[in-house]
Write a protein that holds these residues in place. Structure first.
Motif, PDB file in Angstrom:
ATOM      1  N   VAL A   1      -4.034  31.661  24.006  1.00 50.00           N
ATOM      2  CA  VAL A   1      -3.689  33.068  24.238  1.00 50.00           C
ATOM      3  C   VAL A   1      -3.637  33.309  25.735  1.00 50.00           C
ATOM      4  O   VAL A   1      -4.202  32.541  26.523  1.00 50.00           O
ATOM      5  CB  VAL A   1      -4.704  34.029  23.577  1.00 50.00           C
ATOM      6  CG1 VAL A   1      -4.711  33.855  22.058  1.00 50.00           C
ATOM      7  CG2 VAL A   1      -6.109  33.794  24.137  1.00 50.00           C
ATOM      8  N   SER A   2      -2.947  34.391  26.146  1.00 48.85           N
ATOM      9  CA  SER A   2      -2.808  34.702  27.565  1.00 48.85           C
ATOM     10  C   SER A   2      -2.949  36.195  27.795  1.00 48.85           C
ATOM     11  O   SER A   2      -2.638  37.014  26.916  1.00 48.85           O
ATOM     12  CB  SER A   2      -1.426  34.262  28.079  1.00 48.85           C
ATOM     13  OG  SER A   2      -1.239  32.875  27.907  1.00 48.85           O
ATOM     14  N   VAL A   3      -3.401  36.540  28.997  1.00 45.66           N
ATOM     15  CA  VAL A   3      -3.449  37.941  29.409  1.00 45.66           C
ATOM     16  C   VAL A   3      -2.052  38.325  29.906  1.00 45.66           C
ATOM     17  O   VAL A   3      -1.541  37.739  30.855  1.00 45.66           O
ATOM     18  CB  VAL A   3      -4.480  38.158  30.528  1.00 45.66           C
ATOM     19  CG1 VAL A   3      -4.424  39.613  31.027  1.00 45.66           C
ATOM     20  CG2 VAL A   3      -5.889  37.817  30.044  1.00 45.66           C
ATOM     21  N   THR A   4      -1.443  39.301  29.234  1.00 47.10           N
ATOM     22  CA  THR A   4      -0.081  39.685  29.615  1.00 47.10           C
ATOM     23  C   THR A   4      -0.067  40.817  30.642  1.00 47.10           C
ATOM     24  O   THR A   4       0.839  40.911  31.448  1.00 47.10           O
ATOM     25  CB  THR A   4       0.746  40.063  28.373  1.00 47.10           C
ATOM     26  OG1 THR A   4       2.071  40.350  28.771  1.00 47.10           O
ATOM     27  CG2 THR A   4       0.167  41.286  27.689  1.00 47.10           C
ATOM     28  N   PHE A   5      -1.083  41.710  30.616  1.00 52.85           N
ATOM     29  CA  PHE A   5      -1.266  42.709  31.677  1.00 52.85           C
ATOM     30  C   PHE A   5      -2.646  43.319  31.541  1.00 52.85           C
ATOM     31  O   PHE A   5      -3.342  43.123  30.532  1.00 52.85           O
ATOM     32  CB  PHE A   5      -0.175  43.782  31.643  1.00 52.85           C
ATOM     33  CG  PHE A   5      -0.258  44.757  30.502  1.00 52.85           C
ATOM     34  CD1 PHE A   5      -0.927  45.968  30.632  1.00 52.85           C
ATOM     35  CD2 PHE A   5       0.375  44.475  29.286  1.00 52.85           C
ATOM     36  CE1 PHE A   5      -0.983  46.869  29.578  1.00 52.85           C
ATOM     37  CE2 PHE A   5       0.327  45.368  28.229  1.00 52.85           C
ATOM     38  CZ  PHE A   5      -0.356  46.570  28.377  1.00 52.85           C
TER      39      PHE A   5
END
Length: 265
Positions: free
Chosen positions: A215-219
């Motif tokens: 998973v990734s932090v998108t904002f």
């Protein structure tokens, strides 16, 4: 449950303090109630919020909050008892129902919570981050974009409040498209499995999930939150002791060592 040397629980003692004169309390609870001197306190938390509180492979409770509270209490006249574990939404009820004396659970100090419990001075600041799955194509860049997907958050958290107040209550996100969970571990699991499109969670916790899951932090959505240790309302002795202990561990370098270990190590 934690008791004073006289067999009176801290909660009962505090209730008595609120209802009776000091002289009356002395007659009921004895001379040492509320007097410190190694009195044991019961800490509580909600595992599943790494790196603040989580379980290791051996099933042991670990995390920044666990180590920080232990270090802080060592600088006071209190002693730390066995940890109690609850879902996050049950932590304040646990304090109010005398099942715990202090909560260390990355709990944001809010006006609503402050009406039910008291807080120590802030020991950490955070914002909200939006996590998406690496395998998906959902790529929101601002909060309004979440209206186009299914969103998850842990029940009772400020992340859940952000979704509810900014999206659901205004009708931008249907209630059916907002899932709440008992822990963020379950929310991220649903994100990875494609059952939700985004998860709203505190920034340091989001970064930990991004480092260990696909998973990734998108904002980031700036909220300027401050975490504090929560204590039972009116327990000014413990509240003041925690504040003094926090100041000490900041001054002696312990706090810096723990933040390096859990957030930059």
């Amino acid at each position: 449950m934690v008791r004073t040397d006289d067999g009176v629980s801290r909660r009962t003692y505090l209730q008595l303090v609120g209802a009776s004169s000091v002289a009356g309390i002395t007659a009921t609870a004895g001379c040492s109630a509320g007097g410190g001197g190694g009195e044991e306190i019961t800490p509580a938390t909600a595992p599943g919020f790494p790196p603040f509180e989580m379980k290791n492979d051996a099933g042991e409770l670990i995390g920044f909050d666990v180590d920080l509270l232990s270090a802080v209490v060592e600088e006071t006249e209190f002693t730390l008892g066995e940890w109690e574990e609850f879902e996050f939404s049950s932590l304040i009820p646990a304090l109010k129902n005398d099942r715990a004396d202090v909560v260390a659970a990355a709990m944001t100090i809010t006006d609503d919570r402050d009406e039910s419990v008291d807080f120590s001075e802030s020991y950490y600041s955070a914002d909200q981050a939006i996590l998406v799955a690496d395998s998906g194509d959902f790529a929101p860049s601002e909060l309004a974009d979440l209206a186009d997907g299914k969103v998850g958050a842990q029940e009772g958290t400020t992340g859940a409040s952000v979704v509810t107040e900014q999206l659901v209550e205004g009708g931008d996100l249907a209630e059916a498209d907002f899932n709440t969970y008992g822990s963020y571990v379950l929310a991220v699991e649903d994100l990875v499995n494609g059952n939700v499109d985004a998860v709203v969670v505190d920034t340091p916790v989001a970064n930990t999930f991004a480092a260990n899951r696909p998973v990734s932090v998108t904002f980031t959505y700036e909220t300027g939150e401050n975490y504090g240790f929560a204590v039972q309302e009116g327990d000014s002795d413990l509240q003041s002791a925690l504040d003094d202990g926090l100041a000490t561990v900041r001054e002696d370098g312990t706090y810096e060592e723990l933040t390096a270990e859990y957030f930059t190590g």
